[in-house]
Design a protein around this motif. Sequence first.
Motif, PDB file in Angstrom:
ATOM      1  N   TYR A   1     -11.295   7.014  21.902  1.00 62.19           N
ATOM      2  CA  TYR A   1     -10.530   5.783  22.021  1.00 62.19           C
ATOM      3  C   TYR A   1     -11.418   4.605  21.612  1.00 62.19           C
ATOM      4  CZ  TYR A   1      -6.918   8.432  24.390  1.00 62.19           C
ATOM      5  OH  TYR A   1      -5.943   9.348  24.675  1.00 62.19           O
ATOM      6  N   THR A   2     -10.772   3.503  21.238  1.00 60.30           N
ATOM      7  CA  THR A   2     -11.469   2.337  20.695  1.00 60.30           C
ATOM      8  C   THR A   2     -11.055   1.079  21.436  1.00 60.30           C
ATOM      9  OG1 THR A   2     -11.646   3.318  18.481  1.00 60.30           O
ATOM     10  CG2 THR A   2     -11.761   0.918  18.619  1.00 60.30           C
ATOM     11  N   ASP A   3     -12.015   0.217  21.696  1.00 58.29           N
ATOM     12  CA  ASP A   3     -11.759  -1.122  22.204  1.00 58.29           C
ATOM     13  C   ASP A   3     -11.302  -1.956  21.005  1.00 58.29           C
ATOM     14  OD1 ASP A   3     -11.919  -3.762  23.084  1.00 58.29           O
ATOM     15  OD2 ASP A   3     -13.862  -3.516  24.071  1.00 58.29           O
ATOM     16  N   ALA A   4     -10.001  -2.173  20.874  1.00 60.04           N
ATOM     17  CA  ALA A   4      -9.452  -2.795  19.667  1.00 60.04           C
ATOM     18  C   ALA A   4     -10.040  -4.179  19.428  1.00 60.04           C
ATOM     19  CB  ALA A   4      -7.931  -2.868  19.771  1.00 60.04           C
ATOM     20  N   PHE A   5     -10.253  -4.940  20.485  1.00 62.56           N
ATOM     21  CA  PHE A   5     -10.789  -6.289  20.342  1.00 62.56           C
ATOM     22  C   PHE A   5     -12.154  -6.255  19.662  1.00 62.56           C
ATOM     23  CE2 PHE A   5     -13.168  -9.985  21.799  1.00 62.56           C
ATOM     24  CZ  PHE A   5     -12.255 -11.018  21.613  1.00 62.56           C
ATOM     25  N   ARG A   6     -13.021  -5.355  20.116  1.00 58.75           N
ATOM     26  CA  ARG A   6     -14.376  -5.280  19.580  1.00 58.75           C
ATOM     27  C   ARG A   6     -14.432  -4.663  18.180  1.00 58.75           C
ATOM     28  NH1 ARG A   6     -16.880  -9.313  21.479  1.00 58.75           N
ATOM     29  NH2 ARG A   6     -17.586  -9.181  23.651  1.00 58.75           N
ATOM     30  N   LYS A   7     -13.349  -4.099  17.740  1.00 56.42           N
ATOM     31  CA  LYS A   7     -13.315  -3.561  16.382  1.00 56.42           C
ATOM     32  C   LYS A   7     -13.452  -4.673  15.350  1.00 56.42           C
ATOM     33  CE  LYS A   7     -12.865  -0.283  13.325  1.00 56.42           C
ATOM     34  NZ  LYS A   7     -13.898   0.757  13.160  1.00 56.42           N
ATOM     35  N   VAL A   8     -12.940  -5.863  15.669  1.00 56.01           N
ATOM     36  CA  VAL A   8     -12.956  -6.959  14.694  1.00 56.01           C
ATOM     37  C   VAL A   8     -13.587  -8.247  15.224  1.00 56.01           C
ATOM     38  CG1 VAL A   8     -10.961  -6.072  13.439  1.00 56.01           C
ATOM     39  CG2 VAL A   8     -10.605  -7.664  15.333  1.00 56.01           C
ATOM     40  N   ASN A   9     -13.882  -8.308  16.515  1.00 54.48           N
ATOM     41  CA  ASN A   9     -14.423  -9.532  17.095  1.00 54.48           C
ATOM     42  C   ASN A   9     -15.650  -9.184  17.929  1.00 54.48           C
ATOM     43  OD1 ASN A   9     -14.954 -11.874  18.659  1.00 54.48           O
ATOM     44  ND2 ASN A   9     -12.808 -12.513  18.517  1.00 54.48           N
ATOM     45  N   ASN A  10     -16.825  -9.576  17.450  1.00 57.29           N
ATOM     46  CA  ASN A  10     -18.080  -9.259  18.132  1.00 57.29           C
ATOM     47  C   ASN A  10     -18.732 -10.480  18.759  1.00 57.29           C
ATOM     48  OD1 ASN A  10     -18.426  -6.349  17.698  1.00 57.29           O
ATOM     49  ND2 ASN A  10     -18.445  -6.894  15.527  1.00 57.29           N
TER      50      ASN A  10
END
Length: 257
Positions: A188-197
């Motif tokens: 599973y992926t933390d969607a927010f951290r996929k594009v916002n660091n």
Amino acid sequence: MRIINLSVDGLHQAAQRGLYDWLEEQDADIICLQDLRALEYELDHDVFHPKGYNAYFFDSGVKHYNGVAIYSRQVPKALIYGFGFASGVDMEGRYLQIDFDKISIGSLLAPAAMAANESQEVKMKFFDDLQAHLIKISRKRRDYVFCGNWAMAHKARDVKNASAHEGDVGYLPHERNWLNQLFTQIEYTDAFRKVNNDADEYSWLPTEGDLNGSEWRTDFQVVSNNLANRVEYATIYKGQSFSSHRPVIIDYDLEIE
């Protein structure tokens, strides 16, 4: 597809603060709300049923206590109330899921274990059962988006002045380890951290107790790894206050069927 999630600290209060006026401007396809603190029959006013959306609620059966909601522009194929854990501990939080042909979207409120009447043991039993559930459904040919208040933060960049909070519930070692396993071992992926660091993105600003004045990111959209590359944009809205939590807004390169 745009999904917004927000833990509202009571839906009547959030409405009075302008939540639904703001949501009307956001053009969201799905809206997931948590911690309604209202029973479904108390939400029969038009304001809680915005035009253009199908509204679904799952209350706690107890006045002024938890509850979740989902608003969807599209009528789902099915609704699922709760995870159905054999232990029954899932009812210590709340979960509501809507199913479409190939994707399921859930609104999750986890037990916080911060108040005197909330148990850390119950909280971790909830997450142990949830982990087993997530492993099981990862084998299905279906994608998932779990939106909600997870009641814990993942990494130091998700807690302002993190070193001062290492002994606090919500940022305990076993809680961070649970999230590590979720994002590194269970697909599973933390969607927010996929594009916002960015390091200063916080979704929860506690207003009571020892945590008053601190800032945390405890509100996530957790997606199946198959959806990770479909995340286009993610932000935490800071322009207006509706509760002690801030709305999480994520856009996906997806269409619901």
